[in-house]
Design a protein around this motif. Sequence first.
Motif, PDB file in Angstrom:
ATOM      1  N   HIS A 263      40.474  49.384  46.228  1.00  0.00           N
ATOM      2  CA  HIS A 263      39.991  48.102  45.718  1.00  0.00           C
ATOM      3  C   HIS A 263      41.127  47.339  45.047  1.00  0.00           C
ATOM      4  N   ALA A 264      41.076  46.026  45.195  1.00  0.00           N
ATOM      5  CA  ALA A 264      42.064  45.174  44.517  1.00  0.00           C
ATOM      6  C   ALA A 264      41.707  45.080  43.028  1.00  0.00           C
TER       7      ALA A 264
ATOM      8  N   GLU B 153      32.374  32.886  40.550  1.00  0.00           N
ATOM      9  CA  GLU B 153      33.395  33.831  40.107  1.00  0.00           C
ATOM     10  C   GLU B 153      34.513  33.898  41.144  1.00  0.00           C
ATOM     11  N   THR B 154      35.737  33.638  40.685  1.00  0.00           N
ATOM     12  CA  THR B 154      36.891  33.640  41.579  1.00  0.00           C
ATOM     13  C   THR B 154      38.005  34.488  40.978  1.00  0.00           C
ATOM     14  N   LEU B 155      38.978  34.806  41.823  1.00  0.00           N
ATOM     15  CA  LEU B 155      40.110  35.621  41.369  1.00  0.00           C
ATOM     16  C   LEU B 155      41.123  34.732  40.658  1.00  0.00           C
ATOM     17  N   LYS B 156      41.345  35.008  39.374  1.00  0.00           N
ATOM     18  CA  LYS B 156      42.335  34.261  38.622  1.00  0.00           C
ATOM     19  C   LYS B 156      43.721  34.844  38.825  1.00  0.00           C
ATOM     20  N   GLN B 157      43.781  36.161  38.874  1.00  0.00           N
ATOM     21  CA  GLN B 157      45.063  36.837  39.033  1.00  0.00           C
ATOM     22  C   GLN B 157      44.841  38.181  39.726  1.00  0.00           C
ATOM     23  N   VAL B 158      45.776  38.526  40.614  1.00  0.00           N
ATOM     24  CA  VAL B 158      45.710  39.807  41.334  1.00  0.00           C
ATOM     25  C   VAL B 158      46.792  40.707  40.773  1.00  0.00           C
ATOM     26  N   TYR B 159      46.362  41.772  40.121  1.00  0.00           N
ATOM     27  CA  TYR B 159      47.318  42.714  39.556  1.00  0.00           C
ATOM     28  C   TYR B 159      47.777  43.748  40.582  1.00  0.00           C
TER      29      TYR B 159
ATOM     30  N   MET C  40      41.889  39.885  37.791  1.00  0.00           N
ATOM     31  CA  MET C  40      41.309  39.148  36.668  1.00  0.00           C
ATOM     32  C   MET C  40      40.396  38.089  37.267  1.00  0.00           C
ATOM     33  N   VAL C  41      39.197  37.925  36.716  1.00  0.00           N
ATOM     34  CA  VAL C  41      38.190  37.063  37.320  1.00  0.00           C
ATOM     35  C   VAL C  41      37.902  35.853  36.437  1.00  0.00           C
ATOM     36  N   ASN C  42      37.867  34.682  37.057  1.00  0.00           N
ATOM     37  CA  ASN C  42      37.377  33.465  36.403  1.00  0.00           C
ATOM     38  C   ASN C  42      35.866  33.391  36.577  1.00  0.00           C
ATOM     39  N   VAL C  43      35.135  33.171  35.482  1.00  0.00           N
ATOM     40  CA  VAL C  43      33.687  33.061  35.565  1.00  0.00           C
ATOM     41  C   VAL C  43      33.262  31.705  34.992  1.00  0.00           C
ATOM     42  N   PRO C  44      32.193  31.120  35.508  1.00  0.00           N
ATOM     43  CA  PRO C  44      31.718  29.835  34.992  1.00  0.00           C
ATOM     44  C   PRO C  44      31.395  29.927  33.488  1.00  0.00           C
ATOM     45  N   LYS C  45      31.744  28.890  32.742  1.00  0.00           N
ATOM     46  CA  LYS C  45      31.455  28.884  31.306  1.00  0.00           C
ATOM     47  C   LYS C  45      29.984  28.595  31.080  1.00  0.00           C
TER      48      LYS C  45
ATOM     49  N   GLU D  43      37.994  45.093  42.005  1.00  0.00           N
ATOM     50  CA  GLU D  43      37.699  45.765  40.744  1.00  0.00           C
ATOM     51  C   GLU D  43      38.161  44.860  39.603  1.00  0.00           C
ATOM     52  N   ALA D  44      37.200  44.321  38.862  1.00  0.00           N
ATOM     53  CA  ALA D  44      37.537  43.395  37.769  1.00  0.00           C
ATOM     54  C   ALA D  44      38.017  44.186  36.564  1.00  0.00           C
ATOM     55  N   ILE D  45      39.240  43.875  36.125  1.00  0.00           N
ATOM     56  CA  ILE D  45      39.767  44.528  34.924  1.00  0.00           C
ATOM     57  C   ILE D  45      39.721  43.575  33.728  1.00  0.00           C
ATOM     58  N   GLY D  46      39.233  42.354  33.967  1.00  0.00           N
ATOM     59  CA  GLY D  46      39.086  41.389  32.887  1.00  0.00           C
ATOM     60  C   GLY D  46      38.400  40.142  33.411  1.00  0.00           C
TER      61      GLY D  46
END
Length: 206
Positions: A196-197, A177-183, A200-205, A164-167
């Motif tokens: 669901h985990a 798209e990869t996981l930048k941080q797991v809250y 925070m998600v990293n997305v291609p610029k 679950e992407a919160i940001g």
Amino acid sequence: MSEENKTTESQTEKETLTENEADASQTNESCECQKESSEEATTESTEEKEVTPEERIAELENEVADLKDQLLRRAADFDNYRKRMLKEKQETFDYANAALLGDLLESLDNFDRTIDAAKDATDPKSIADGIKMINTSLVKMLEEKYGLVGYGVEGEEFNPDEHEAIGRCEDENAKTETLKQVYLKGYKLKQKVIRHAKVMVNVPKQ
């Protein structure tokens, strides 16, 4: 042959014929009597088998009463069966987690011991180590015995079915798209996601 002898033989033959006719007549009368007796017996038997309307109604009423009694008994048996199934179902629901809770008691006991030891502890590291040991033991028990699996590690590919992407943050180096941080870690029960985990998600610029 003399006339006397002829006369005697003639009389004898007549007497014999008369006797035979008499016997035949008696035989016919006997047969007729037997036939009449048989017909009378058949008539009496038929009369005995005939049932009056009142008797037939009474017979049908008895059959209806018997069927009604059987129906009521079966309905009562079914109602008892239904109540027993509902009770067993409720007991299964009420005590479904009894085994899991029993396995958690050891971890709760260890937490109690750690809390008691922390009152007089002078080394915070020993307390932290004790908590880590409890956590490791608890996770191992849940994984091995109940099939509970935790997931969510930084750098993993983002999966909307599990995460679950919160940001979102744009990253020039990100190709997917990869996981930048797991809250908050996610958990699966065997193959089914039960939480669901939150990540925070990293997305291609772009």
